[in-house]
Design an enzyme around this catalytic site. Structure first.
Site, PDB file in Angstrom:
ATOM      1  N   PRO A  53       0.717  -1.285   0.072  1.00 46.95           N
ATOM      2  CA  PRO A  53       0.022   0.037  -0.085  1.00 46.95           C
ATOM      3  C   PRO A  53       0.943   1.307   0.026  1.00 46.95           C
ATOM      4  O   PRO A  53       1.844   1.453   0.690  1.00 46.95           O
ATOM      5  CB  PRO A  53      -0.695  -0.126   1.062  1.00 46.95           C
ATOM      6  CG  PRO A  53      -0.084  -1.020   2.117  1.00 46.95           C
ATOM      7  CD  PRO A  53       0.637  -1.843   1.152  1.00 46.95           C
ATOM      8  N   ASN A  54       0.367   2.384  -0.907  1.00 45.92           N
ATOM      9  CA  ASN A  54       0.839   3.671  -0.809  1.00 45.92           C
ATOM     10  C   ASN A  54       2.214   3.675  -1.845  1.00 45.92           C
ATOM     11  O   ASN A  54       2.592   4.730  -1.853  1.00 45.92           O
ATOM     12  CB  ASN A  54       0.978   4.340   0.566  1.00 45.92           C
ATOM     13  CG  ASN A  54      -0.217   4.219   1.349  1.00 45.92           C
ATOM     14  OD1 ASN A  54      -1.298   4.762   0.967  1.00 45.92           O
ATOM     15  ND2 ASN A  54      -0.244   3.570   2.576  1.00 45.92           N
TER      16      ASN A  54
ATOM     17  N   ARG B 213       5.254  11.035  -2.569  1.00 43.53           N
ATOM     18  CA  ARG B 213       4.851  10.668  -0.963  1.00 43.53           C
ATOM     19  C   ARG B 213       6.121  10.775  -0.094  1.00 43.53           C
ATOM     20  O   ARG B 213       7.284   9.999  -0.400  1.00 43.53           O
ATOM     21  CB  ARG B 213       4.473   9.129  -1.233  1.00 43.53           C
ATOM     22  CG  ARG B 213       4.255   8.664   0.276  1.00 43.53           C
ATOM     23  CD  ARG B 213       4.191   7.150   0.384  1.00 43.53           C
ATOM     24  NE  ARG B 213       4.150   6.643   1.613  1.00 43.53           N
ATOM     25  CZ  ARG B 213       4.156   5.512   2.116  1.00 43.53           C
ATOM     26  NH1 ARG B 213       4.699   4.530   1.198  1.00 43.53           N
ATOM     27  NH2 ARG B 213       4.008   4.921   3.046  1.00 43.53           N
TER      28      ARG B 213
ATOM     29  N   TYR C 294      11.197   8.653   1.452  1.00 42.43           N
ATOM     30  CA  TYR C 294      11.198   7.641   0.467  1.00 42.43           C
ATOM     31  C   TYR C 294      12.015   7.759  -0.889  1.00 42.43           C
ATOM     32  O   TYR C 294      12.041   6.939  -1.847  1.00 42.43           O
ATOM     33  CB  TYR C 294       9.742   7.091   0.029  1.00 42.43           C
ATOM     34  CG  TYR C 294       9.070   6.720   1.241  1.00 42.43           C
ATOM     35  CD1 TYR C 294       9.540   5.495   2.048  1.00 42.43           C
ATOM     36  CD2 TYR C 294       7.993   7.238   1.827  1.00 42.43           C
ATOM     37  CE1 TYR C 294       8.802   5.143   3.238  1.00 42.43           C
ATOM     38  CE2 TYR C 294       7.244   6.990   3.162  1.00 42.43           C
ATOM     39  CZ  TYR C 294       7.754   5.729   3.758  1.00 42.43           C
ATOM     40  OH  TYR C 294       7.261   5.280   4.966  1.00 42.43           O
TER      41      TYR C 294
ATOM     42  N   ASN D 244       8.029  -5.466  -0.751  1.00 43.36           N
ATOM     43  CA  ASN D 244       8.000  -4.431  -0.034  1.00 43.36           C
ATOM     44  C   ASN D 244       6.341  -4.309   0.525  1.00 43.36           C
ATOM     45  O   ASN D 244       5.485  -3.855  -0.473  1.00 43.36           O
ATOM     46  CB  ASN D 244       8.520  -3.024  -0.645  1.00 43.36           C
ATOM     47  CG  ASN D 244       8.344  -1.872   0.372  1.00 43.36           C
ATOM     48  OD1 ASN D 244       8.161  -1.975   1.461  1.00 43.36           O
ATOM     49  ND2 ASN D 244       9.062  -0.760  -0.110  1.00 43.36           N
TER      50      ASN D 244
ATOM     51  N   ALA E  44       3.237  -0.710   4.958  1.00 48.64           N
ATOM     52  CA  ALA E  44       2.562  -1.011   6.218  1.00 48.64           C
ATOM     53  C   ALA E  44       1.957  -2.135   6.685  1.00 48.64           C
ATOM     54  O   ALA E  44       2.018  -2.353   8.060  1.00 48.64           O
ATOM     55  CB  ALA E  44       1.294   0.175   6.382  1.00 48.64           C
TER      56      ALA E  44
ATOM     57  N   GLU F 187      12.389  -9.599   1.890  1.00 50.78           N
ATOM     58  CA  GLU F 187      11.764  -8.248   2.421  1.00 50.78           C
ATOM     59  C   GLU F 187      12.702  -7.122   2.091  1.00 50.78           C
ATOM     60  O   GLU F 187      13.853  -7.183   2.674  1.00 50.78           O
ATOM     61  CB  GLU F 187      11.268  -8.530   3.721  1.00 50.78           C
ATOM     62  CG  GLU F 187      10.674  -7.032   4.417  1.00 50.78           C
ATOM     63  CD  GLU F 187       9.754  -7.403   5.885  1.00 50.78           C
ATOM     64  OE1 GLU F 187       9.106  -8.373   5.730  1.00 50.78           O
ATOM     65  OE2 GLU F 187       9.922  -6.319   6.516  1.00 50.78           O
TER      66      GLU F 187
ATOM     67  N   HIS G  10      12.579  -2.640   2.414  1.00 47.94           N
ATOM     68  CA  HIS G  10      11.896  -1.406   2.628  1.00 47.94           C
ATOM     69  C   HIS G  10      12.984  -0.344   1.993  1.00 47.94           C
ATOM     70  O   HIS G  10      14.223  -0.372   2.235  1.00 47.94           O
ATOM     71  CB  HIS G  10      11.755  -1.116   4.089  1.00 47.94           C
ATOM     72  CG  HIS G  10      10.804  -2.205   4.960  1.00 47.94           C
ATOM     73  ND1 HIS G  10       9.438  -2.066   4.641  1.00 47.94           N
ATOM     74  CD2 HIS G  10      10.919  -3.513   5.514  1.00 47.94           C
ATOM     75  CE1 HIS G  10       8.968  -3.139   5.474  1.00 47.94           C
ATOM     76  NE2 HIS G  10      10.088  -3.943   5.474  1.00 47.94           N
TER      77      HIS G  10
ATOM     78  N   ARG H 287      13.042   4.711  12.775  1.00 47.45           N
ATOM     79  CA  ARG H 287      11.859   5.430  12.436  1.00 47.45           C
ATOM     80  C   ARG H 287      10.831   5.359  13.952  1.00 47.45           C
ATOM     81  O   ARG H 287      11.293   5.140  14.861  1.00 47.45           O
ATOM     82  CB  ARG H 287      11.300   5.116  11.249  1.00 47.45           C
ATOM     83  CG  ARG H 287      12.252   5.324  10.096  1.00 47.45           C
ATOM     84  CD  ARG H 287      11.296   5.125   9.007  1.00 47.45           C
ATOM     85  NE  ARG H 287      10.227   6.176   8.722  1.00 47.45           N
ATOM     86  CZ  ARG H 287       9.307   5.864   7.676  1.00 47.45           C
ATOM     87  NH1 ARG H 287       9.395   4.769   6.957  1.00 47.45           N
ATOM     88  NH2 ARG H 287       8.148   6.680   7.641  1.00 47.45           N
TER      89      ARG H 287
HETATM   90  C1  DQA Z   1       8.120   1.037   3.744  1.00 45.63           C
HETATM   91  C2  DQA Z   1       8.181   1.224   5.257  1.00 45.63           C
HETATM   92  C3  DQA Z   1       6.991   1.031   5.924  1.00 45.63           C
HETATM   93  O1  DQA Z   1       6.881   1.384   7.339  1.00 45.63           O
HETATM   94  C4  DQA Z   1       5.927   2.038   5.426  1.00 45.63           C
HETATM   95  O2  DQA Z   1       4.686   1.738   5.822  1.00 45.63           O
HETATM   96  C5  DQA Z   1       5.705   2.029   3.787  1.00 45.63           C
HETATM   97  C6  DQA Z   1       7.127   2.040   3.234  1.00 45.63           C
HETATM   98  C7  DQA Z   1       9.552   1.608   3.249  1.00 45.63           C
HETATM   99  O3  DQA Z   1       9.890   0.956   2.073  1.00 45.63           O
HETATM  100  O4  DQA Z   1      10.310   2.191   3.739  1.00 45.63           O
HETATM  101  O5  DQA Z   1       4.789   2.249   3.631  1.00 45.63           O
HETATM  102  O6  DQA Z   1       7.837  -0.159   3.482  1.00 45.63           O
END
Ligand code: DQA
Length: 157
Positions: free
Chosen positions: A18-19, A26, A31, A82, A85, A106, A108, A115
Site C-alpha cells: 500500500p501507498n 509521497r 522515500y 515491500n 505498512a 523483504e 524497505h 523510525r
Molecule cells: C516502507 C516502510 C513502511 O513502514 C511504510 O509503511 C511504507 C514504506 C518502506 O519502504 O520504507 O509504506 O515499507
C-alpha cells in the site's frame, strides 16, 4: 532497444504494497524522488544483467498480495516484497510467505528500525528469508542481487 526476456529465464516476482504507487510524491524526504515506474524500469534492466526476469506489481489490498505470493510460489525462483505498512500488521502476509517454497526477500526503502516505534516490528520479516532496508530505491537492486545469490546458493557462511 529493449529485449523481451526468454520465458525460460528464471523469474523473480517483485511485490509492492500500500501507498507505494505514490512513490516520488509521497514523503520524498523519506522515500526518495523515484517513482514506482522508475524503480520498475531499473529492476527490469538490473535483472536482465543478472540473467533474471521480473514481474513487478503493486496493490493497496492485502488479499491481492497474498494471492500474488501464492502465484510467485508456483512460478518464480524468488520473491521480493515491500509490503509497506502491512509488514507491521499482517499475519496473513506472514503466513503466505511461510506457505511458499521459494526464498522471499523483504525490502524497505527506509530504515524501519530508525523510525517510529510502530515500524520497528515487521511480522513479515519473521517469515522472510532475508531483509534489506534503508538503501532507498537501490534496495530493490540489492534485493535482486540477493535473489540471484540465494537461488544459486552462492553464500559465504
Ligand atoms: C516502507 C516502510 C513502511 O513502514 C511504510 O509503511 C511504507 C514504506 C518502506 O519502504 O520504507 O509504506 O515499507
Amino acid at each position: 532497444m529493449s529485449t523481451i526476456p526468454d520465458p525460460l529465464t528464471p523469474l523473480v516476482c517483485i511485490l509492492n504494497g500500500p501507498n507505494l504507487n505514490l512513490l516520488g510524491a509521497r514523503e520524498p524526504e523519506i522515500y526518495g524522488a523515484r517513482t514506482l515506474a522508475d524503480i520498475e524500469t531499473d529492476c527490469t534492466a538490473h535483472a536482465a544483467k543478472l540473467g533474471l526476469r521480473t514481474d513487478f506489481r503493486q496493490s493497496n489490498h492485502e488479499g491481492a498480495l497474498v494471492d500474488w505470493l501464492h502465484e510467485a510460489g508456483a512460478t518464480a525462483v524468488a520473491a521480493i516484497i515491500n509490503a509497506g505498512a502491512y509488514s507491521h500488521t499482517s499475519i496473513a502476509l506472514h503466513d503466505a510467505i511461510k506457505s511458499i517454497p521459494i526464498p522471499v526477500i523483504e525490502m524497505h526503502l527506509s530504515n524501519i528500525h530508525a523510525r517510529e516505534a510502530f515500524r520497528e516490528q515487521s511480522l513479515t520479516a519473521r517469515a522472510a528469508t532475508a531483509v534489506i532496508c534503508g538503501f532507498g530505491a537501490d534496495g530493490y537492486l540489492l534485493a535482486l542481487d540477493a535473489a540471484k545469490r540465494l537461488t544459486q546458493k552462492v553464500r559465504n557462511q
